[in-house]
Enzyme design. Structure first.
Site, PDB file in Angstrom:
ATOM      1  N   GLY A  54      65.592  34.489  24.681  1.00  0.00           N
ATOM      2  CA  GLY A  54      64.857  33.352  24.127  1.00  0.00           C
ATOM      3  C   GLY A  54      63.955  32.613  25.099  1.00  0.00           C
ATOM      4  N   ASP A 110      65.905  28.411  26.484  1.00  0.00           N
ATOM      5  CA  ASP A 110      65.028  27.967  25.405  1.00  0.00           C
ATOM      6  C   ASP A 110      65.540  26.685  24.760  1.00  0.00           C
ATOM      7  OD1 ASP A 110      67.265  29.232  24.366  1.00  0.00           O
ATOM      8  OD2 ASP A 110      66.179  30.623  23.078  1.00  0.00           O
ATOM      9  N   ASP A 113      71.937  23.912  22.485  1.00  0.00           N
ATOM     10  CA  ASP A 113      72.429  23.748  21.115  1.00  0.00           C
ATOM     11  C   ASP A 113      73.894  23.341  21.155  1.00  0.00           C
ATOM     12  OD1 ASP A 113      72.636  23.886  18.333  1.00  0.00           O
ATOM     13  OD2 ASP A 113      72.982  26.039  18.327  1.00  0.00           O
ATOM     14  N   LYS A 141      68.812  20.077  20.903  1.00  0.00           N
ATOM     15  CA  LYS A 141      69.108  19.646  19.537  1.00  0.00           C
ATOM     16  C   LYS A 141      69.927  18.378  19.552  1.00  0.00           C
ATOM     17  CE  LYS A 141      68.914  23.910  16.986  1.00  0.00           C
ATOM     18  NZ  LYS A 141      69.690  24.896  16.244  1.00  0.00           N
ATOM     19  N   PHE A 163      67.455  24.989  12.474  1.00  0.00           N
ATOM     20  CA  PHE A 163      67.230  26.288  13.092  1.00  0.00           C
ATOM     21  C   PHE A 163      65.723  26.503  13.246  1.00  0.00           C
ATOM     22  CE2 PHE A 163      66.797  30.877  13.359  1.00  0.00           C
ATOM     23  CZ  PHE A 163      67.740  31.157  14.330  1.00  0.00           C
ATOM     24  N   VAL A 164      65.287  26.750  14.477  1.00  0.00           N
ATOM     25  CA  VAL A 164      63.854  26.894  14.746  1.00  0.00           C
ATOM     26  C   VAL A 164      63.556  28.254  15.385  1.00  0.00           C
ATOM     27  CG1 VAL A 164      63.405  24.422  14.988  1.00  0.00           C
ATOM     28  CG2 VAL A 164      64.101  25.740  17.005  1.00  0.00           C
ATOM     29  N   ASP A 170      63.960  33.480  18.312  1.00  0.00           N
ATOM     30  CA  ASP A 170      63.886  34.481  17.245  1.00  0.00           C
ATOM     31  C   ASP A 170      64.776  34.147  16.062  1.00  0.00           C
ATOM     32  OD1 ASP A 170      66.424  34.982  18.614  1.00  0.00           O
ATOM     33  OD2 ASP A 170      66.521  36.788  17.377  1.00  0.00           O
ATOM     34  N   ARG A 176      59.426  35.710  17.785  1.00  0.00           N
ATOM     35  CA  ARG A 176      59.332  35.217  19.174  1.00  0.00           C
ATOM     36  C   ARG A 176      57.889  34.981  19.579  1.00  0.00           C
ATOM     37  NH1 ARG A 176      64.481  35.744  21.282  1.00  0.00           N
ATOM     38  NH2 ARG A 176      65.636  37.602  20.709  1.00  0.00           N
TER      39      ARG A 176
END
Ligand code: 5GP
Ligand code: MG
Length: 191
Positions: A54, A110, A113, A141, A163-164, A170, A176
């Site tokens: 990511g 990335d 979370d 987040k 969820f992004v 991805d 991506r």
């Protein structure tokens, strides 16, 4: 691909501006660290550790903002296998970069979370006794963490708990290459 986008959370322009800012701050902090130790910035004591897959786009932009001699050692972690959108617990795949002892290490990811990935990678890297350890994430987040984990030192954007995808992130291996951070339409997750 564009048809699958629900909402743009962070634009291309906003990402570019923020990554440059993060890069400058990180460069300044690392240069201070090297100066304190009496090392020149070409001593090659900085190591970036991007977490695959990511962070590939983020780290590619970020590292070009850093002027000192540095190396890159990737670490592969799997936490969202296949089409899942919830963390299934972090597991390391393959090996950690060797020779981190005594070096200034920057973990690049990335998104922060549940905290499981960063808590695991932090622990594994700390065991190698780096001279310093920093964590830089593009996104964080807004949610309670599933595991105790220190906050990252550098954060690009705080986003809601959605969820992004895009800019390296991805869904089931896709999106991506989308240049913005976006959420997906429900339908995109079902075909
Ligand atoms: P954590 O271990 O903190 O729960 O999860 C971190 C990893 O899960 C991130 O490095 C990222 O690969 C993945 N992840 C977490 N949230 C999202 C998200 O909203 N979208 C995508 N595509 N991946 C995410
Ligand atoms: Mg990841």
């Amino acid at each position: 691909m564009v048809r699958d986008v629900d909402r743009v959370l962070v634009s291309r322009q906003a990402i570019a501006v923020r990554v440059r800012e993060l890069g400058r701050r990180l460069a300044r902090d690392l240069e201070n660290e090297l100066a304190r130790e009496g090392h020149a910035d070409d001593a090659g004591r900085v190591v970036l550790v991007p977490i695959l897959t990511g962070s590939i786009v983020f780290v590619a932009d970020l590292l070009r903002e850093l002027p000192m001699k540095l190396s890159v050692g990737v670490v592969a972690i799997s936490s969202y296998p296949g089409r899942s959108v919830e963390s299934k617990g972090a597991a390391i795949r393959g090996e950690l970069p060797p020779n981190l002892a005594g070096r200034h290490v920057v973990i690049v990811d990335d998104i922060f979370d549940s905290g499981q990935t960063l808590s695991l990678v932090r622990r594994l890297i700390e065991a190698q006794r780096p001279a310093s350890l920093r964590v830089c994430v593009l996104l964080r987040k807004d949610k309670p963490r599933a595991v105790p984990c220190p906050e990252p030192d550098y954060v690009g954007f705080d986003i809601p708990d959605e969820f992004v995808v895009g800019y390296g992130l991805d869904f089931d291996g896709y999106y991506r290459n989308h240049p913005e951070i976006v959420s997906l339409r429900g339908a995109a997750r079902t075909h």
